[in-house]
Design a protein around this motif. Sequence first.
Motif, PDB file in Angstrom:
ATOM      1  N   ASN A  28       0.818  -1.212   0.000  1.00  0.00           N
ATOM      2  CA  ASN A  28       0.000   0.000   0.000  1.00  0.00           C
ATOM      3  C   ASN A  28       0.854   1.266   0.000  1.00  0.00           C
ATOM      4  O   ASN A  28       0.643   2.191   0.785  1.00  0.00           O
ATOM      5  CB  ASN A  28      -0.947  -0.021   1.209  1.00  0.00           C
ATOM      6  CG  ASN A  28      -2.016   1.055   1.166  1.00  0.00           C
ATOM      7  OD1 ASN A  28      -2.399   1.539   0.099  1.00  0.00           O
ATOM      8  ND2 ASN A  28      -2.501   1.439   2.343  1.00  0.00           N
ATOM      9  N   PHE A  31      -1.176   4.340  -0.740  1.00  0.00           N
ATOM     10  CA  PHE A  31      -2.258   4.545   0.233  1.00  0.00           C
ATOM     11  C   PHE A  31      -3.656   4.483  -0.387  1.00  0.00           C
ATOM     12  O   PHE A  31      -4.599   5.074   0.144  1.00  0.00           O
ATOM     13  CB  PHE A  31      -2.062   5.889   0.965  1.00  0.00           C
ATOM     14  CG  PHE A  31      -0.646   6.102   1.414  1.00  0.00           C
ATOM     15  CD1 PHE A  31      -0.098   5.294   2.402  1.00  0.00           C
ATOM     16  CD2 PHE A  31       0.148   7.079   0.843  1.00  0.00           C
ATOM     17  CE1 PHE A  31       1.224   5.466   2.811  1.00  0.00           C
ATOM     18  CE2 PHE A  31       1.463   7.266   1.240  1.00  0.00           C
ATOM     19  CZ  PHE A  31       2.006   6.455   2.227  1.00  0.00           C
ATOM     20  N   GLU A  32      -3.750   3.739  -1.489  1.00  0.00           N
ATOM     21  CA  GLU A  32      -5.050   3.625  -2.155  1.00  0.00           C
ATOM     22  C   GLU A  32      -5.889   2.458  -1.627  1.00  0.00           C
ATOM     23  O   GLU A  32      -7.061   2.327  -1.984  1.00  0.00           O
ATOM     24  CB  GLU A  32      -4.847   3.450  -3.662  1.00  0.00           C
ATOM     25  CG  GLU A  32      -4.101   4.589  -4.340  1.00  0.00           C
ATOM     26  CD  GLU A  32      -4.825   5.911  -4.238  1.00  0.00           C
ATOM     27  OE1 GLU A  32      -6.039   5.946  -4.516  1.00  0.00           O
ATOM     28  OE2 GLU A  32      -4.187   6.915  -3.870  1.00  0.00           O
ATOM     29  N   ASP A  34      -7.021   1.946   1.298  1.00  0.00           N
ATOM     30  CA  ASP A  34      -7.974   2.333   2.337  1.00  0.00           C
ATOM     31  C   ASP A  34      -8.947   3.368   1.772  1.00  0.00           C
ATOM     32  O   ASP A  34      -8.523   4.394   1.228  1.00  0.00           O
ATOM     33  CB  ASP A  34      -7.233   2.913   3.537  1.00  0.00           C
ATOM     34  CG  ASP A  34      -6.290   1.898   4.153  1.00  0.00           C
ATOM     35  OD1 ASP A  34      -6.754   1.102   4.983  1.00  0.00           O
ATOM     36  OD2 ASP A  34      -5.097   1.898   3.790  1.00  0.00           O
ATOM     37  N   LEU A  47      -3.088   2.101   8.697  1.00  0.00           N
ATOM     38  CA  LEU A  47      -3.584   1.901   7.347  1.00  0.00           C
ATOM     39  C   LEU A  47      -3.116   0.537   6.882  1.00  0.00           C
ATOM     40  O   LEU A  47      -2.246  -0.080   7.512  1.00  0.00           O
ATOM     41  CB  LEU A  47      -3.043   2.987   6.401  1.00  0.00           C
ATOM     42  CG  LEU A  47      -3.441   4.435   6.691  1.00  0.00           C
ATOM     43  CD1 LEU A  47      -2.716   5.378   5.725  1.00  0.00           C
ATOM     44  CD2 LEU A  47      -4.948   4.624   6.592  1.00  0.00           C
ATOM     45  N   TRP A  50       0.552  -0.307   7.200  1.00  0.00           N
ATOM     46  CA  TRP A  50       1.249   0.726   7.960  1.00  0.00           C
ATOM     47  C   TRP A  50       0.707   0.827   9.388  1.00  0.00           C
ATOM     48  O   TRP A  50      -0.505   0.757   9.592  1.00  0.00           O
ATOM     49  CB  TRP A  50       1.106   2.090   7.302  1.00  0.00           C
ATOM     50  CG  TRP A  50       1.678   2.162   5.926  1.00  0.00           C
ATOM     51  CD1 TRP A  50       1.018   1.956   4.750  1.00  0.00           C
ATOM     52  CD2 TRP A  50       3.034   2.471   5.581  1.00  0.00           C
ATOM     53  NE1 TRP A  50       1.875   2.115   3.691  1.00  0.00           N
ATOM     54  CE2 TRP A  50       3.119   2.435   4.161  1.00  0.00           C
ATOM     55  CE3 TRP A  50       4.175   2.790   6.312  1.00  0.00           C
ATOM     56  CZ2 TRP A  50       4.311   2.694   3.473  1.00  0.00           C
ATOM     57  CZ3 TRP A  50       5.352   3.046   5.633  1.00  0.00           C
ATOM     58  CH2 TRP A  50       5.411   2.992   4.238  1.00  0.00           C
ATOM     59  N   LEU A  58      -4.831  10.468   6.607  1.00  0.00           N
ATOM     60  CA  LEU A  58      -5.048  10.107   5.202  1.00  0.00           C
ATOM     61  C   LEU A  58      -5.925  11.157   4.538  1.00  0.00           C
ATOM     62  O   LEU A  58      -6.981  11.514   5.060  1.00  0.00           O
ATOM     63  CB  LEU A  58      -5.718   8.729   5.110  1.00  0.00           C
ATOM     64  CG  LEU A  58      -5.950   8.176   3.701  1.00  0.00           C
ATOM     65  CD1 LEU A  58      -4.624   7.893   2.995  1.00  0.00           C
ATOM     66  CD2 LEU A  58      -6.804   6.896   3.757  1.00  0.00           C
ATOM     67  N   ASN A  71      -5.256   9.212  -2.943  1.00  0.00           N
ATOM     68  CA  ASN A  71      -4.911   9.379  -1.534  1.00  0.00           C
ATOM     69  C   ASN A  71      -3.439   9.725  -1.341  1.00  0.00           C
ATOM     70  O   ASN A  71      -2.580   9.322  -2.122  1.00  0.00           O
ATOM     71  CB  ASN A  71      -5.201   8.089  -0.753  1.00  0.00           C
ATOM     72  CG  ASN A  71      -6.681   7.779  -0.667  1.00  0.00           C
ATOM     73  OD1 ASN A  71      -7.530   8.635  -0.906  1.00  0.00           O
ATOM     74  ND2 ASN A  71      -6.999   6.536  -0.328  1.00  0.00           N
ATOM     75  N   VAL A  73      -0.670  10.768   2.323  1.00  0.00           N
ATOM     76  CA  VAL A  73      -0.557  10.886   3.776  1.00  0.00           C
ATOM     77  C   VAL A  73       0.051  12.233   4.132  1.00  0.00           C
ATOM     78  O   VAL A  73       0.939  12.730   3.440  1.00  0.00           O
ATOM     79  CB  VAL A  73       0.304   9.740   4.343  1.00  0.00           C
ATOM     80  CG1 VAL A  73       0.882  10.091   5.703  1.00  0.00           C
ATOM     81  CG2 VAL A  73      -0.522   8.463   4.450  1.00  0.00           C
ATOM     82  N   ASP A 168       3.720  10.285  -0.590  1.00  0.00           N
ATOM     83  CA  ASP A 168       2.969   9.454  -1.524  1.00  0.00           C
ATOM     84  C   ASP A 168       3.917   8.532  -2.293  1.00  0.00           C
ATOM     85  O   ASP A 168       5.128   8.768  -2.355  1.00  0.00           O
ATOM     86  CB  ASP A 168       2.184  10.332  -2.510  1.00  0.00           C
ATOM     87  CG  ASP A 168       0.980   9.613  -3.113  1.00  0.00           C
ATOM     88  OD1 ASP A 168       0.758   8.425  -2.792  1.00  0.00           O
ATOM     89  OD2 ASP A 168       0.257  10.235  -3.913  1.00  0.00           O
TER      90      ASP A 168
END
Length: 204
Positions: A28, A31-32, A34, A47, A50, A58, A71, A73, A168
């Motif tokens: 991830n 971060f997509e 979540d 997440l 993480w 997020l 997304n 962070v 990111d």
Amino acid sequence: MNRFSKYVFGALLATPMLASAAVDLVTNGSFEADPQSSGSWNIYSSLTGWNGSPNIELRNNVAGTAYDGSNFVELDTYSNSSMSQLLTGASGLYELSFWYSARPGTGTTNDLSFSFDGIASGTVLNGIGNSGSDHSWQHFSQIVNFDGNGLLTFSAVGISDSYGGSLDMVSFTSAVPEPETYAMLLAGLGLLGFMARSRKESVA
């Protein structure tokens, strides 16, 4: 196409390319995984892949747009100071890569630090502000000698003002081909040389 050309073409197809897809050990990294609704943000204790210490903020294209996907962070010392992930895989040379930016419309309070088991560490956005209306994404990349197990950590080290640095597209990918790739490439080149010599002798 003559018979020799067909052999050459077949040998090339059988030889793997050195630029084959690299294995990414980060889960991830963009971060997509979540769900976060468009134009919104929230703070989470963790997440996918993480762990927050204590939390991770997020955002989905709010106070800046993501570098990859929707997304990204944001880390600030106010309430969501750091995040980490344990990476495991085959040992060897790897490339640690990520994109970072100061939050739009802020001064020099967005510093981010990173560490990877003492092999790689540093601070980005050190005294860098962003007077623009969107992110100004910058790329970090470093080759590290990975022993097969390591903790990757990102932390906010700026002023506690609820405005932080953005992160990111984090990745940790093998930097060199596997030994088997080299062996197959050399075998393919040897086959080409043998066929070229055979053809020259038959013509003579």
